[in-house]
Design an enzyme around this catalytic site. Structure first.
Site, PDB file in Angstrom:
ATOM      1  N   LYS A   1       0.879  -1.165   0.000  1.00  0.00           N
ATOM      2  CA  LYS A   1       0.000   0.000   0.000  1.00  0.00           C
ATOM      3  C   LYS A   1       0.923   1.222   0.000  1.00  0.00           C
ATOM      4  CE  LYS A   1      -4.176   1.917   0.506  1.00  0.00           C
ATOM      5  NZ  LYS A   1      -5.349   1.657  -0.348  1.00  0.00           N
TER       6      LYS A   1
ATOM      7  N   GLY B   1     -20.641  -8.223   0.479  1.00  0.00           N
ATOM      8  CA  GLY B   1     -20.472  -8.735   1.826  1.00  0.00           C
ATOM      9  C   GLY B   1     -19.325  -9.708   1.996  1.00  0.00           C
TER      10      GLY B   1
END
Length: 240
Positions: free
Chosen positions: A37, A202
């Protein structure tokens, strides 16, 4: 050397879950995988960030975050507001290339979209992808607005000579509506190839075992899964 940059057509489209899904499948195959990241924004010191979510879902622990800023802004703007040094894309590219020298796969999750600014010189995730020779996996929404956002992202990639790894729908609704269903074929038309996956809504709430199963069912063979785009396209057709 294999570097895969994961970008989105917008913020909040499911990049972290898709990154975790690719990482989980790679880890299960025994592939050495690192996740990077370059800049985490909107998260303060000591708080859980995107890489923590990737670790929870995928089990991958070879994680690398190069900068963190507390404000939920682009990396360049967040650095400016906080007074902290911005990300150096040149340094980030060098570190990613080093990782790729000893790992089979390096996943790089961007912040926001392809052209979000990372530094004060205007460097973007697209520039980082070019500097590392990466393919780019585009994560898109399912519903209204996705066709324009995806077309703009793909056009920007083509203009910069970036290689497309595929388009993945980051969150396929449990109850898809008219636009969601019709957009499947149109997204494939824009990408000039079948979808590379559709992650169920989900999925990021699952435990690691169930998440792997969802990832395998939802990503294509090129990403290590068993997703069948033709079957998905057929299921997505409107009932007559």
């Amino acid at each position: 050397m294999s570097v895969l940059v994961v970008t989105g057509t917008d913020t909040g489209v499911g990049k972290t879950v898709v990154t975790a899904a690719v990482a989980a499948l790679a880890r299960a195959r025994g592939t050495s995988v690192a996740v990077v990241k370059p800049a985490q924004t909107g998260v303060g010191p000591g708080e859980a960030g995107d890489l923590d979510e990737v670790a929870r879902l995928s089990g991958v622990t070879d994680l690398h975050e190069y900068a963190r800023f507390p404000d939920p802004l682009s990396p360049a703007a967040a650095a400016r507001v906080s007074g902290l040094p911005p990300v150096s894309l040149r340094d980030a590219a060098a570190r990613i290339r080093d990782l790729a020298g000893t790992r089979r796969l390096v996943l790089v999750e961007g912040a926001g979209g392809l052209l979000v600014r990372f530094d004060q010189e205007g460097g973007t995730l697209a520039d980082l992808a070019r500097a590392t020779g990466a393919q780019v996996l585009v994560v898109a929404r399912a519903g209204l607005g996705t066709l324009n956002h995806t077309a703009l992202t793909l056009e920007a990639m083509a203009h910069r000579g970036l290689s497309l790894a595929g388009v993945v729908i980051g969150s396929w609704p449990r109850d898809p509506g008219l636009a969601d269903r019709l957009n499947v074929g149109d997204l494939e038309m824009l990408a000039a190839r079948p979808l590379s996956g559709a992650i169920p809504e989900g999925a990021g709430e699952l435990d690691a075992t169930d998440f792997w199963a969802a990832a395998h069912a939802s990503l294509s063979a090129t990403l290590g899964g068993g997703f069948d785009p033709a079957a998905f396209r057929e299921r997505s057709k409107l009932a007559r």
